[in-house]
Design an enzyme around this catalytic site. Structure first.
Site, PDB file in Angstrom:
ATOM      1  N   HIS A 122       0.811  -1.228   0.000  1.00 36.97           N
ATOM      2  CA  HIS A 122       0.000   0.000   0.000  1.00 36.97           C
ATOM      3  C   HIS A 122       0.842   1.274   0.000  1.00 36.97           C
ATOM      4  O   HIS A 122       0.352   2.340   0.358  1.00 36.97           O
ATOM      5  CB  HIS A 122      -0.965  -0.020   1.199  1.00 36.97           C
ATOM      6  N   CYS A 130       5.361  10.658  -8.538  1.00 37.29           N
ATOM      7  CA  CYS A 130       4.915  11.498  -9.652  1.00 37.29           C
ATOM      8  C   CYS A 130       3.682  10.869 -10.302  1.00 37.29           C
ATOM      9  O   CYS A 130       3.683   9.679 -10.639  1.00 37.29           O
ATOM     10  CB  CYS A 130       6.032  11.652 -10.695  1.00 37.29           C
ATOM     11  N   GLU A 238      -7.136 -10.858  18.750  1.00 36.58           N
ATOM     12  CA  GLU A 238      -8.527 -11.260  18.489  1.00 36.58           C
ATOM     13  C   GLU A 238      -8.546 -12.141  17.247  1.00 36.58           C
ATOM     14  O   GLU A 238      -7.752 -11.932  16.339  1.00 36.58           O
ATOM     15  CB  GLU A 238      -9.393 -10.027  18.160  1.00 36.58           C
TER      16      GLU A 238
HETATM   17  P1  NAD Z   1      -7.192  -3.607  10.527  1.00 37.40           P
HETATM   18  O1  NAD Z   1      -7.298  -2.358  11.319  1.00 37.40           O
HETATM   19  O2  NAD Z   1      -8.346  -3.987   9.672  1.00 37.40           O
HETATM   20  O3  NAD Z   1      -6.936  -4.813  11.533  1.00 37.40           O
HETATM   21  C1  NAD Z   1      -5.950  -4.729  12.527  1.00 37.40           C
HETATM   22  C2  NAD Z   1      -5.779  -6.088  13.155  1.00 37.40           C
HETATM   23  O4  NAD Z   1      -4.710  -5.986  14.084  1.00 37.40           O
HETATM   24  C3  NAD Z   1      -7.021  -6.566  13.924  1.00 37.40           C
HETATM   25  O5  NAD Z   1      -7.278  -7.903  13.568  1.00 37.40           O
HETATM   26  C4  NAD Z   1      -6.584  -6.438  15.394  1.00 37.40           C
HETATM   27  O6  NAD Z   1      -7.188  -7.418  16.228  1.00 37.40           O
HETATM   28  C5  NAD Z   1      -5.081  -6.653  15.282  1.00 37.40           C
HETATM   29  N1  NAD Z   1      -4.278  -6.067  16.364  1.00 37.40           N
HETATM   30  C6  NAD Z   1      -4.556  -5.004  17.150  1.00 37.40           C
HETATM   31  N2  NAD Z   1      -3.558  -4.782  18.027  1.00 37.40           N
HETATM   32  C7  NAD Z   1      -2.614  -5.724  17.770  1.00 37.40           C
HETATM   33  C8  NAD Z   1      -1.347  -6.021  18.343  1.00 37.40           C
HETATM   34  N3  NAD Z   1      -0.835  -5.303  19.348  1.00 37.40           N
HETATM   35  N4  NAD Z   1      -0.644  -7.079  17.844  1.00 37.40           N
HETATM   36  C9  NAD Z   1      -1.150  -7.826  16.824  1.00 37.40           C
HETATM   37  N5  NAD Z   1      -2.354  -7.592  16.245  1.00 37.40           N
HETATM   38  C10 NAD Z   1      -3.064  -6.547  16.707  1.00 37.40           C
HETATM   39  O7  NAD Z   1      -5.832  -3.529   9.704  1.00 37.40           O
HETATM   40  P2  NAD Z   1      -5.432  -4.150   8.293  1.00 37.40           P
HETATM   41  O8  NAD Z   1      -5.914  -5.534   8.194  1.00 37.40           O
HETATM   42  O9  NAD Z   1      -3.981  -3.889   8.139  1.00 37.40           O
HETATM   43  O10 NAD Z   1      -6.242  -3.287   7.243  1.00 37.40           O
HETATM   44  C11 NAD Z   1      -6.289  -1.879   7.355  1.00 37.40           C
HETATM   45  C12 NAD Z   1      -5.750  -1.093   6.166  1.00 37.40           C
HETATM   46  O11 NAD Z   1      -5.437   0.237   6.619  1.00 37.40           O
HETATM   47  C13 NAD Z   1      -4.496  -1.656   5.586  1.00 37.40           C
HETATM   48  O12 NAD Z   1      -4.700  -1.727   4.231  1.00 37.40           O
HETATM   49  C14 NAD Z   1      -3.389  -0.655   5.919  1.00 37.40           C
HETATM   50  O13 NAD Z   1      -2.756  -0.250   4.731  1.00 37.40           O
HETATM   51  C15 NAD Z   1      -4.072   0.584   6.428  1.00 37.40           C
HETATM   52  N6  NAD Z   1      -3.486   1.072   7.706  1.00 37.40           N
HETATM   53  C16 NAD Z   1      -2.129   1.163   7.847  1.00 37.40           C
HETATM   54  C17 NAD Z   1      -1.573   1.577   9.051  1.00 37.40           C
HETATM   55  C18 NAD Z   1      -0.059   1.669   9.181  1.00 37.40           C
HETATM   56  O14 NAD Z   1       0.635   1.923   8.194  1.00 37.40           O
HETATM   57  N7  NAD Z   1       0.495   1.459  10.372  1.00 37.40           N
HETATM   58  C19 NAD Z   1      -2.389   1.907  10.116  1.00 37.40           C
HETATM   59  C20 NAD Z   1      -3.789   1.830   9.939  1.00 37.40           C
HETATM   60  C21 NAD Z   1      -4.317   1.406   8.720  1.00 37.40           C
END
Ligand code: NAD
Length: 264
Positions: A122, A130, A238
């Protein structure tokens, strides 16, 4: 804990382990997950701030909210440091257990922790891209901070546009640059997607950390690995949409479980 020991045995016996991560791995670095309570997306809902059309409409009707979103998100990424989970994965790569990391995150914390073979599905919040030729430009922390400071004081659409023209770097080809991130409704970078698919085909073990598995097409990656008979291990506090397809589910936070998994 029997499941943890079984996972360690699997990783030790594996010839090619790939790690697949999502927002959860960065939660302990202070970057809220996408669906987590009290996170940035509760304040700035994705229909208005997570896709190109939503952002344009928000800019037209509520430019100050777009300003606040850029400042809040920018500061969050700028201040984040890798946590014990990122560090454990980088350490497993150094030991030869992990061959690559496929991440959905845009925060670059895997690279900061020392992971070298990282596939970024992502994009990267610390780079510009660009829109004409695709060339990328890295922003230093100081440059990113300067961008945030410029944006912080805009008051309306006109001053916003004036500042953006000042801070957005121009490409050698004359094209306009934008943050190198993939928003909802946008396609994934083809080269990264192909690399991810290839790694998913190559691995005999996939370690899935901190993802709900519901964002597509990234969410297909564990299934591609499974179809090629990879053993799936999931770490998450979870159960997720992937849990019932995994061979081992380790309930817990990345920062606690991964250092233990890597201890072998
Ligand atoms: P999501 O928010 O849908 O899911 C997060 C998952 O992480 C959940 O299943 C949750 O239970 C778990 N989780 C929470 N705390 C945790 C911990 N301490 N250790 C392990 N697991 C933990 O996230 P996703 O599936 O990555 O999808 C969200 C989208 O948003 C992605 O495409 C991502 O690109 C983007 N995003 C990126 C960031 C980042 O760059 N850090 C942050 C937020 C969202």
């Amino acid at each position: 804990m029997e499941i943890l020991e079984e996972a360690k045995r699997r990783l030790k016996a594996s010839k090619y382990t790939v790690v697949f991560t999502g927002a959860g791995i960065s939660a302990e670095s202070g970057i809220p997950t996408f669906r987590g309570k009290g996170g940035i997306w509760e304040k700035y809902p994705p229909p208005f701030f997570g896709n190109p059309i939503g952002i344009i409409l928000s800019f037209l009707f509520t430019p100050r909210r777009v300003r606040d979103f850029i400042v809040d998100a920018g500061e969050m990424f700028l201040n984040a440091e890798p946590n014990r989970g990122h560090i454990a994965i980088a350490e497993m790569e150094r030991k030869g257990i992990v061959k690559s990391v496929i991440t959905q995150n845009i925060d670059s914390l895997h690279e900061k922790a020392g992971s070298r073979n990282v596939v970024k599905l992502h994009g990267n919040a610390g780079k510009w891209r660009c829109m004409r030729c695709g060339k990328k430009k890295e922003s230093s922390k100081e440059e990113m901070r300067a961008v945030i400071e410029e944006i912080r004081t805009v008051s309306g659409r006109v001053s916003f546009i004036q500042r953006l023209r000042r801070i957005i770097p121009s490409c050698e080809c004359g094209g306009i640059m934008r943050p190198d991130v993939v928003l909802f409704m946008e396609s994934l970078p083809m080269r990264e997607w192909e690399r991810a698919v290839s790694e998913a085909h190559l691995c005999d073990t996939m370690l899935i950390v901190g993802t709900s598995g519901v964002v597509y097409p990234a969410g297909r990656i564990p299934f591609i690995a499974k179809n090629n008979r990879a053993f799936l291990i999931e770490v998450n506090p979870e159960p997720s949409s992937l849990t019932s397809f995994t061979e081992l589910f380790i309930k817990g936070r990345a920062g606690e479980i991964l250092p233990e998994l890597g201890r072998m």
